[in-house]
Write a protein that holds these residues in place. Structure first.
Motif, short mmCIF file in Angstrom:
data_model
loop_
_atom_site.label_atom_id
_atom_site.label_comp_id
_atom_site.label_asym_id
_atom_site.label_seq_id
_atom_site.Cartn_x
_atom_site.Cartn_y
_atom_site.Cartn_z
N ASP A 114 -8.91 1.84 -13.31
CA ASP A 114 -8.16 1.33 -12.16
C ASP A 114 -7.73 -0.12 -12.34
O ASP A 114 -6.78 -0.57 -11.68
N GLU A 115 -8.40 -0.84 -13.24
CA GLU A 115 -7.97 -2.22 -13.51
C GLU A 115 -6.54 -2.24 -14.06
O GLU A 115 -5.82 -3.21 -13.90
N HIS A 116 -6.13 -1.14 -14.69
CA HIS A 116 -4.80 -1.07 -15.29
C HIS A 116 -3.87 -0.14 -14.51
O HIS A 116 -2.79 0.20 -14.99
N LEU A 117 -4.30 0.24 -13.31
CA LEU A 117 -3.45 1.09 -12.48
C LEU A 117 -2.21 0.33 -12.06
O LEU A 117 -2.28 -0.85 -11.70
N TYR A 118 -1.07 0.97 -12.12
CA TYR A 118 0.17 0.31 -11.71
C TYR A 118 1.03 1.30 -10.94
O TYR A 118 0.81 2.51 -10.98
N VAL A 119 2.00 0.77 -10.23
CA VAL A 119 2.92 1.62 -9.47
C VAL A 119 4.34 1.31 -9.92
O VAL A 119 4.63 0.20 -10.37
N GLN A 120 5.20 2.31 -9.80
CA GLN A 120 6.60 2.14 -10.13
C GLN A 120 7.43 2.19 -8.86
O GLN A 120 7.25 3.08 -8.03
N LEU A 121 8.31 1.21 -8.70
CA LEU A 121 9.16 1.16 -7.52
C LEU A 121 10.50 1.83 -7.81
O LEU A 121 11.08 1.59 -8.87
#
Length: 204
Positions: free
Chosen positions: A82-89
């Motif tokens: 989860d430290e590297h979890l990201y979201v795309q807009l």
């Protein structure tokens, strides 16, 4: 990256005036002090700027998708991944004018809901005031204002979900849950400057 501050200022639209150059230099110093970048100075040459982890822990930057996949393949814990979890807009946030029309509270709440979604587009999200304050450092006012605006614009759907059925029928507890409607960003926002007739069209 190794560019003179003057070039950064031009790139960011500050021009070549000293005030713009100072803003760039101050921003780079802040990023360096907060461990988001490492500035390596070289005599007679522009300082080199090295990206560090966006968590501010001072470790080298890793593209989040690559790091997440590597840790998942290693069987690492969810906390490590989860430290590297990201979201795309969605691109429509910019191309359809939403970024100019939404308030800061609405944008930050959209990001928070995307993060809570964890990639599950059908997930119903519950965000308590305590989680908003402790995990995202959001005031109750910002949370309420942002969610209200997102619902008004059709960017989220709001519904009630039952929590607990007590011994009596009237003892049902409910809470508000939210579902993102990312397709809404794919259309022009009503009233946006992007949806107005092009004033220069008749001249072409």
């Amino acid at each position: 990256m190794q560019y003179p501050a003057q070039e950064w200022a031009l790139l960011l639209g500050y021009g070549s005036k000293p005030a713009g150059v100072r803003r760039v230099q101050e921003a780079l110093r802040w990023l360096n002090n907060e461990a988001f970048v490492e500035i390596r100075r070289k005599p007679g040459a522009p300082s080199a700027v090295h990206l560090l982890s966006d968590s501010g822990n001072g470790r080298p930057y890793q593209p989040p998708g690559i790091a997440f996949k590597r840790l998942k393949n290693k069987g690492s814990s969810r906390a490590e991944r989860d430290e590297h979890l990201y979201v795309q807009l969605p691109a429509g946030l910019w191309t359809n004018g939403w970024i100019m029309e939404l308030s800061g509270a609405a944008i930050v709440m959209y990001l928070v809901l995307l993060h809570e979604q964890r990639g599950d587009e059908k997930k119903q999200i519950w965000l308590s005031p305590r989680i908003g304050r402790e995990l995202y450092d959001l005031s109750d006012e910002t949370r309420r204002k942002g969610l209200h605006e997102l619902a008004k614009e059709g960017l989220i759907q709001v519904s009630r979900r039952a929590l607990h059925q007590g011994m009596f029928a009237d003892a049902v507890r409910t809470r508000y849950v939210y579902e993102l409607s990312p397709g809404t960003l794919g259309r022009l926002r009503a009233g946006s400057i992007f949806s107005q007739p092009d004033p220069f069209a008749a001249l072409s």
